[in-house]
Design an enzyme around this catalytic site. Sequence first.
Site, PDB file in Angstrom:
ATOM      1  N   HIS A   1     -15.111 -58.802 -24.882  1.00 52.18           N
ATOM      2  CA  HIS A   1     -16.264 -59.660 -24.349  1.00 52.18           C
ATOM      3  C   HIS A   1     -16.097 -59.550 -22.654  1.00 52.18           C
ATOM      4  CE1 HIS A   1     -16.721 -61.642 -28.203  1.00 52.18           C
ATOM      5  NE2 HIS A   1     -15.534 -61.688 -28.366  1.00 52.18           N
TER       6      HIS A   1
HETATM    7  O1  RIB Z   1     -16.796 -66.083 -27.071  1.00 53.49           O
HETATM    8  C1  RIB Z   1     -15.907 -65.129 -26.578  1.00 53.49           C
HETATM    9  C2  RIB Z   1     -15.379 -65.813 -25.211  1.00 53.49           C
HETATM   10  O2  RIB Z   1     -14.570 -66.875 -25.462  1.00 53.49           O
HETATM   11  C3  RIB Z   1     -14.415 -64.960 -24.362  1.00 53.49           C
HETATM   12  O3  RIB Z   1     -14.714 -65.212 -22.891  1.00 53.49           O
HETATM   13  C4  RIB Z   1     -13.118 -65.235 -24.814  1.00 53.49           C
HETATM   14  O4  RIB Z   1     -11.877 -64.916 -23.845  1.00 53.49           O
HETATM   15  C5  RIB Z   1     -13.225 -66.635 -25.170  1.00 53.49           C
HETATM   16  O5  RIB Z   1     -13.016 -67.409 -23.653  1.00 53.49           O
END
Ligand code: RIB
Length: 317
Positions: free
Chosen positions: A246
Amino acid sequence: MVAPMGLRKIIIDTDPGQDDAVAILLALASPELDLLGLTAVAGNVPLALTEKNARIVCELVDRADIPVFAGADTPLNRKLVTAEHVHGKTGLDGPQLPDPTMPLQPTHAVDFLIDTLRQEPEGEVTLLPIGPLTNIAMAFERAPDIIGKVAEIVLMGGAYFEVGNITPAAEFNIYVDPEAAEIVFRSGVPLTVMPLDVTHKALTTRPRVEAFRSLGTRTGEMVAAWTDFFERFDKEKYGSEGAPLHDPCTVAYLLEPDLFTGRHINVEIETQSVLTRGMTVADWWRVTDRTANATFIGDVNSDGYFDLLTRRIGTLP
Ligand code: RIB
Ligand code: CA
């Protein structure tokens, strides 16, 4: 350290988190960027761990010069929800790394955000929030004069077509502090959003993880090991061939924006409903007359993304 002319000044607001760690490493491997500091926020794990993990990541690549600040330990007015089930008890589970020796800065992260934005010329600093938006919202609430100073916010959070990952309706970063997200999305700052819609197309497939490992460096090995750990949960949940990486999407967007496509649309945050708390209500089809406030990214050239990541991580020790 005074940055050479033309570098893009950024602050990463983060809750490491293996994917946060890779985002920080990508920024440190990119000479186009001047990372002014890391501001830690409670999210994946409590603040005492996220600030420690941020320092661990800096020391992994001999960058104890990067100032790390601790910020909010709880959301604005919600109980903290964490994600040890994804990231492990430490938030950075995988091979054990030594505790950091570099100091945590004594200044609160929110004060660092305010002071930096007040000192820098308008439009010089880009904020990259990759955790819950509590620190950013607190800074905007406490010092509204800084809002107009921010060049752009590029954040990881939200979901529309991909729906939620912490509830059926909401993505984790927005869910944890929806009131903070509402403040940021309504601030008027130029906003680019990396939702699950795009990050779920950036999967850590085996060849991509092995490409990190084949770099033959300690950082390449760590990134491969972190993704090995991080992906077990998502592969099990989604039956996918890897996990979505992500947070580095935000940094990659600054480096190679053409890897990504999206639309400038209206995005509102659900804060009232128990059932859909934290949902990013994205008017993708422009069915309302609500003002567009965000570039909502829907697609990525995933091979190009991982090529960029591997090349840049390969420059680190
Ligand atoms: O949903 C994904 C996000 O939530 C990313 O930033 C992961 O590191 C968590 O913080
Ligand atoms: Ca994160």
